[in-house]
Design an enzyme around this catalytic site. Structure first.
Site, mmCIF file in Angstrom:
data_model
loop_
_atom_site.group_PDB
_atom_site.id
_atom_site.type_symbol
_atom_site.label_atom_id
_atom_site.label_comp_id
_atom_site.label_asym_id
_atom_site.label_seq_id
_atom_site.Cartn_x
_atom_site.Cartn_y
_atom_site.Cartn_z
ATOM 1 N N SER A 218 0.817 -1.208 0.000
ATOM 2 C CA SER A 218 0.000 0.000 0.000
ATOM 3 C C SER A 218 0.859 1.270 0.000
ATOM 4 O O SER A 218 1.597 1.518 -0.955
ATOM 5 C CB SER A 218 -0.949 -0.060 1.196
ATOM 6 N N ASP A 424 -8.999 -5.049 -5.815
ATOM 7 C CA ASP A 424 -8.689 -3.862 -5.004
ATOM 8 C C ASP A 424 -8.930 -2.611 -5.834
ATOM 9 O O ASP A 424 -8.395 -2.476 -6.941
ATOM 10 C CB ASP A 424 -7.216 -3.922 -4.573
ATOM 11 N N HIS A 479 -6.973 -5.854 -1.645
ATOM 12 C CA HIS A 479 -5.817 -5.019 -1.299
ATOM 13 C C HIS A 479 -4.744 -5.813 -0.570
ATOM 14 O O HIS A 479 -3.559 -5.640 -0.812
ATOM 15 C CB HIS A 479 -6.327 -3.879 -0.419
#
Ligand SMILES: *[C@@H]1O[C@H](CO)[C@@H](O)[C@H](O)[C@H]1NC(C)=O
Ligand SMILES: *[C@@H]1O[C@H](CO)[C@@H](O)[C@H](O)[C@H]1NC(C)=O
Ligand SMILES: *[C@@H]1O[C@H](CO)[C@@H](O)[C@H](O)[C@H]1NC(C)=O
Ligand SMILES: *[C@@H]1O[C@H](CO)[C@@H](O)[C@H](O)[C@H]1NC(C)=O
Ligand SMILES: *[C@@H]1O[C@H](CO)[C@@H](O)[C@H](O)[C@H]1NC(C)=O
Ligand SMILES: *[C@@H]1O[C@H](CO)[C@@H](O)[C@H](O)[C@H]1NC(C)=O
Ligand SMILES: *[C@@H]1O[C@H](CO)[C@@H](O)[C@H](O)[C@H]1NC(C)=O
Ligand SMILES: *[C@@H]1O[C@H](CO)[C@@H](O)[C@H](O)[C@H]1NC(C)=O
Ligand SMILES: *[C@@H]1O[C@H](CO)[C@@H](O)[C@H](O)[C@H]1NC(C)=O
Length: 600
Positions: A218, A424, A479
């Site tokens: 991320s 995601d 994600h």
């Protein structure tokens, strides 16, 4: 009467004290490299790692008078640990704890609904030593100054107090709320991380002798390249007392690298060309509105351009912070508000129970805090780091630097492996692919997509690779891709760290070999709508990695026990790890605790 008051008072004091974390008394202090002091202990078997023959250590690298970086280390468990490489895991945020990655994705264990430790057969520690680091100071168990305080469940603000009691669920020991004590940019955080590595490698040289790899996720799209570039440069400086960090691989999972590309990609993923699940979340009017918010005059793209102008604006902190705040509210959150789905896995409506957050409660138990030698309570997300990074607009001003850093480390022979779960939205693969193209790695234009196949013969994604640089789209994954595709991501990881191609693991692919994957220019596989959920998945359900859908908790099939209250608007979604997700992450943590406290 007299005695009664005394015992009441004693009872009160015991109550108050029980909420705070007693300072650990059993940490060993040693001198690491680079002048960094390390305080640590051996973690008893059963606190995450369940194999008594596999050692685990946790503690702090004191990288500054008021910067104590927490680490939790696990020996490789299927090979001789002193002959295994060292992999460092860093979660994103900024402000997200790497305990998220440990317990939800790639560590030796997970925690079940009853609070029990469950072995993870897909732990990345099988063939590599694993080091989970909470950084910068204030994140997770790391701290600047340990402070008795209460955290507001509404604003998340931390207010020092010596007198809160068990009646207050926010009462505990936290890192000081003073944001000036913590780094406010990725570049500044790189220094603390480098020093923490010096501390660890000096204290435990036996675990770092066979190459170092970084895995990050991320906002790690910011951390990974800039930290790796800093390491490579410091290795050349050879400052007195430091050790060389033999960095081999940077692996980035669902990275958020470049706001100029990835805010616009929110439109591409939801509207045109759209996602591979045939999810069309918007009306025509909403699509138009989103387009205007991005490309209209004064919109997100204009503001990003202003922030990234050359020469830079005089008030760059404010221009970039304002640009980021606008793009998050008007572009990114457009999905949360209008689709009411989970940004991290668009197949699920909000609130999404995956991956579960039972570990938050586990980590705040007095016996667990004691077992790992923690100085503070655990928080999934650091308000201090979020505010500090927001104040400089770090998210929006670093895209170009990240791109250059990836080019530099590739030239230095570091393998760069990027991948994205394709369900995601947050750090979606359409944007990730553009970022990968912009790196312009040697041979990249000649490379195409080939199937990513695991050893069981199942195709789980597609990879485009040129020498050490690759981009992989992972099918049926959100994600936190390893949670949804544990086998695929573990094999990708092991292929990457052994210098083999990601798609098959059979071909050596590193710098200068001039090897490219030969396949289609785009990845066209469509999952279709089969796994899109049209009702909220109840808490307590499990995720089925074969069907790529929930095994709905039977007792709760009729109606979820946990009602979303009005205070959770905008819709809470699962662990949010880019910086703008920070607030949602905290809301999520609060919800997890509420659920835990309602458990029968
Ligand atoms: C990891 O190692 C353990 C034993 O050391 C083994 O049981 C397990 O199957 C391994 N996992 C994988 C995915 O290879
Ligand atoms: C592990 O490797 C080290 C270093 O090569 C060696 O000294 C040690 O004996 C090995 N341990 C085992 C159990 O094989
Ligand atoms: C994203 O959408 C915009 C607007 O339609 C388009 O110009 C751009 O080429 C798209 N980018 C990608 C990567 O699909
Ligand atoms: C982040 O910075 C922007 C610009 O200064 C400000 O408007 C916004 O309120 C800040 N966000 C938070 C949560 O502090
Ligand atoms: C902090 O840790 C203590 C145990 O040392 C625990 O009793 C308390 O509930 C924790 N506080 C929070 C906010 O989790
Ligand atoms: C960020 O940190 C640096 C170094 O500590 C400091 O000089 C600068 O003023 C800080 N920026 C903001 C906006 O607080
Ligand atoms: C790639 O995998 C797909 C299934 O996802 C399959 O239909 C196709 O034949 C495979 N391509 C090659 C070249 O093996
Ligand atoms: C790769 O290409 C470079 C530049 O064309 C060349 O110098 C090098 O010898 C090639 N390496 C191999 C292994 O063919
Ligand atoms: C996943 O779903 C399949 C098919 O419904 C079922 O056979 C299997 O037991 C499920 N796996 C788990 C771990 O629940």
């Amino acid at each position: 009467m007299f005695f009664n008051s005394i015992s009441l008072l004693i009872l009160f004091i015991t109550y108050a004290v029980a909420q705070f974390v007693p300072p650990p008394t059993d940490l060993k202090t040693v001198q690491g490299a680079g002048g960094i002091t390390v305080r640590y202990k051996e973690v008893p078997t059963g606190t995450c790692e369940t194999n008594p023959n596999v050692k685990s250590y946790s503690g702090y690298a004191d990288v500054g008078p008021n910067q104590h970086i927490f680490f939790w280390f696990f020996e490789a468990r299927a090979v001789n640990a002193t002959q295994a490489p060292l992999t460092v895991r860093l979660d994103g945020g900024p402000g997200a704890s790497s305990m998220n990655g440990l317990f939800q994705e790639i560590g030796p264990c997970t925690i079940d609904a009853a609070g029990n430790v469950v072995n993870n057969p897909y732990s990345w520690s099988n063939n590599s030593n694993m080091l989970f680091i909470d950084q910068p100071a204030t994140v997770g168990f790391s701290y600047t100054i340990a402070t008795k305080a209460t955290q507001s469940s509404r604003t998340f603000v931390i207010t020092p107090t010596d007198t809160c009691t068990t009646a207050d669920p926010g009462c505990g020991t936290y890192s000081s709320p003073d944001t000036t004590l913590t780094p406010n940019s990725t570049q500044e955080a790189a220094v603390g991380f480098y020093n923490a590595m010096q501390g660890f490698m000096g204290a435990f040289p036996q675990y770092a002798a066979n190459g170092v790899h970084i895995n990050t996720a991320s906002y790690g799209g910011h951390y990974g390249p800039i930290f790796a570039d800093y390491i490579v440069k410091q290795n050349k400086v050879k400052a007195a007392g430091t050790v060389d960090i033999p960095l081999k691989t940077l692996m980035i999972e669902n990275g958020f690298y470049d706001t100029r590309v990835q805010f616009a990609a929110y439109y591409n993923y939801t509207v045109s060309p759209g996602n591979t699940y045939n999810l069309n979340p918007y009306t025509a009017a909403q699509e138009q509105q989103l387009y205007t918010n991005i490309w209209g005059a004064g919109g997100c793209q204009d503001q990003q351009a202003k922030c990234n102008a050359n020469p830079p604006p005089a008030d760059i902190d404010n221009v970039c912070a304002a640009a980021d705040t606008f793009c998050v509210a008007e572009v990114e959150d457009f999905f949360d508000i209008n689709a009411r789905r989970n940004e991290d896995d668009v197949r699920e409506l909000a609130p999404d129970p995956f991956p579960p957050t039972y570990y938050v409660d586990y980590l705040n138990k007095a016996n667990v805090l004691q077992a790992i030698g923690a100085t503070t309570n655990f928080t999934q997300a650091s308000v201090q780091t979020f505010f500090a990074f927001n104040s400089t607009g770090d998210d929006s001003r670093t895209g170009a630097i990240i791109n250059t850093a990836m080019q530099t480390i590739l030239q230095e022979g570091v393998t760069v492996t990027t991948f994205a779960g394709d369900a995601d939205y947050d750090s979606n693969w359409i944007g990730g692919q553009v970022v990968a193209n912009n790196v312009n790695a040697p041979g990249w234009t000649q490379a195409g997509f080939v199937n990513l196949t695991t050893t069981d013969g199942v195709v789980r994604g597609q990879t485009r690779q040129a020498d050490g640089f690759s981009f992989t789209r992972v099918y049926f994954a959100g994600h936190e891709a390893p949670f949804y595709q544990p086998e695929a991501t573990l094999q990708m990881f092991e292929r990457a760290i052994s210098g083999m191609d990601i798609a098959t693991g059979k071909m050596p692919m590193a710098l200068g070999k001039n090897v490219t994957t030969q396949g289609t220019q785009s990845s066209t596989f469509m999952e279709g709508p089969g796994t899109i959920q049209t009702t909220v998945t109840p808490a307590g359900s499990t995720y089925n990695t074969t069907t790529h859908a929930p095994n709905v908790a039977p007792a709760q099939k009729a109606k979820s026990r946990f009602v979303v209250s009005e205070e959770l608007v905008p819709p809470p979604t699962k662990v949010r790890v880019t910086h703008k997700k920070f607030k949602k992450l905290l809301v999520e943590e609060r919800r997890a605790r509420k659920e835990a406290s309602r458990k029968p």
